[in-house]
Scaffold this motif. Structure first.
Motif, PDB file in Angstrom:
ATOM      1  N   ILE A  27       0.852  -1.186   0.000  1.00 14.69           N
ATOM      2  CA  ILE A  27       0.000   0.000   0.000  1.00 14.69           C
ATOM      3  C   ILE A  27       0.893   1.243   0.000  1.00 14.69           C
ATOM      4  O   ILE A  27       1.837   1.332   0.783  1.00 14.69           O
ATOM      5  N   GLY A  28       0.598   2.171  -0.891  1.00 16.77           N
ATOM      6  CA  GLY A  28       1.403   3.379  -1.031  1.00 16.77           C
ATOM      7  C   GLY A  28       2.642   3.180  -1.880  1.00 16.77           C
ATOM      8  O   GLY A  28       3.464   4.079  -2.014  1.00 16.77           O
ATOM      9  N   ASN A  29       2.804   1.980  -2.442  1.00 15.57           N
ATOM     10  CA  ASN A  29       3.951   1.649  -3.292  1.00 15.57           C
ATOM     11  C   ASN A  29       5.288   1.923  -2.606  1.00 15.57           C
ATOM     12  O   ASN A  29       6.230   2.418  -3.228  1.00 15.57           O
ATOM     13  N   GLN A  30       5.355   1.623  -1.318  1.00 20.00           N
ATOM     14  CA  GLN A  30       6.586   1.772  -0.537  1.00 20.00           C
ATOM     15  C   GLN A  30       6.895   0.446   0.145  1.00 20.00           C
ATOM     16  O   GLN A  30       6.073  -0.054   0.930  1.00 20.00           O
ATOM     17  N   ILE A  31       8.058  -0.131  -0.138  1.00 19.15           N
ATOM     18  CA  ILE A  31       8.421  -1.368   0.546  1.00 19.15           C
ATOM     19  C   ILE A  31       8.702  -1.049   2.020  1.00 19.15           C
ATOM     20  O   ILE A  31       9.034   0.085   2.358  1.00 19.15           O
ATOM     21  N   PRO A  32       8.559  -2.031   2.903  1.00 19.99           N
ATOM     22  CA  PRO A  32       8.796  -1.764   4.327  1.00 19.99           C
ATOM     23  C   PRO A  32      10.198  -1.235   4.589  1.00 19.99           C
ATOM     24  O   PRO A  32      11.172  -1.662   3.975  1.00 19.99           O
ATOM     25  N   ALA A  33      10.263  -0.292   5.517  1.00 21.42           N
ATOM     26  CA  ALA A  33      11.532   0.304   5.929  1.00 21.42           C
ATOM     27  C   ALA A  33      11.829  -0.112   7.359  1.00 21.42           C
ATOM     28  O   ALA A  33      10.974  -0.679   8.059  1.00 21.42           O
ATOM     29  N   SER A  34      13.010   0.183   7.809  1.00 28.46           N
ATOM     30  CA  SER A  34      13.423  -0.142   9.167  1.00 28.46           C
ATOM     31  C   SER A  34      12.439   0.442  10.187  1.00 28.46           C
ATOM     32  O   SER A  34      12.054   1.598  10.088  1.00 28.46           O
ATOM     33  N   GLY A  35      12.009  -0.376  11.140  1.00 30.22           N
ATOM     34  CA  GLY A  35      11.100   0.065  12.191  1.00 30.22           C
ATOM     35  C   GLY A  35       9.628  -0.032  11.856  1.00 30.22           C
ATOM     36  O   GLY A  35       8.782   0.267  12.697  1.00 30.22           O
ATOM     37  N   ASP A  36       9.282  -0.471  10.649  1.00 34.80           N
ATOM     38  CA  ASP A  36       7.877  -0.569  10.254  1.00 34.80           C
ATOM     39  C   ASP A  36       7.185  -1.770  10.899  1.00 34.80           C
ATOM     40  O   ASP A  36       7.824  -2.758  11.260  1.00 34.80           O
ATOM     41  N   GLU A  37       5.869  -1.670  11.008  1.00 38.32           N
ATOM     42  CA  GLU A  37       5.020  -2.783  11.427  1.00 38.32           C
ATOM     43  C   GLU A  37       4.456  -3.387  10.148  1.00 38.32           C
ATOM     44  O   GLU A  37       3.701  -2.740   9.432  1.00 38.32           O
TER      45      GLU A  37
END
Length: 193
Positions: free
Chosen positions: A64-74
């Motif tokens: 969602i939002g076309n953003q892969i998970p980053a450090s600290g994400d849930e």
């Protein structure tokens, strides 16, 4: 002697409105002071939507939002199809939590989950030549764990495993191949295995 005190009290009370007006006037000319606050972090939610052309973690359109998970994400992976998401990121990644309603296969790099890890029943977590570390509470009942090709899978917060399999499918906790490690150091209870 009590009379001068009462007169003084009345005089002081009569000056209160003047004193408070004086304070208000003086406060208009005071400079505002800035106070530094402690640093705050806002956890972001990374949610799988499967909109990409493949099932790769690294494809932005799958999130969602076309953003892969980053450090600290849930991170939450839930898809209407029964799929296996392929973790194909070379750089190590540390996320806050992981909720898997689908299978996950790590083929590169390393994934660390600092908070809770929840894997739904009848799913697979496969680590093939990569590494996966869950540092906190882990729920993985009726899930299969596979480690191969020198992969490392550590579930430090897993304390019990229950196989409530109702569809007669076998469930495995298996490491195969040279250097492959499946570590469940705090597991104290196996049920239905």
């Amino acid at each position: 002697m009590t009379q001068p005190t009462s007169i003084r009290n009345r005089f002081d009370r009569s000056l209160q409105p003047i004193r408070s007006q004086s304070r208000i006037r003086n406060s208009r000319f005071r400079r505002p002071r800035l106070e530094t606050l402690e640093q705050r972090y806002v956890l972001a939610a990374a949610i799988w939507d499967g909109g990409g052309p493949d099932l790769n973690w690294s494809t932005p359109e799958n999130w969602i939002g076309n953003q892969i998970p980053a450090s600290g994400d849930e991170v939450t992976i839930d898809d209407a199809r029964s799929i296996e998401v392929v973790y194909d990121i070379e750089e190590p990644l540390s996320i806050a939590s992981l909720n898997l309603s689908e299978s996950l296969k790590l083929t590169a790099g390393g994934l660390t989950v600092s908070g809770s890890t929840v894997i739904d029943a009848n799913r697979n977590l496969t680590v093939d030549g990569a590494s996966f570390l869950a540092q906190s509470t882990t729920t993985f009942d009726t899930t299969s764990l596979f480690v191969s090709n020198g992969g490392v899978l550590r579930l430090l917060g897993a304390t019990s495993y229950t196989n409530t399999n109702t569809n007669n499918a076998d469930r495995y906790l298996r490491a195969s191949g040279v250097g492959s490690v499946l570590s469940l150091p705090n597991l104290t209870s196996l049920t239905g295995v």
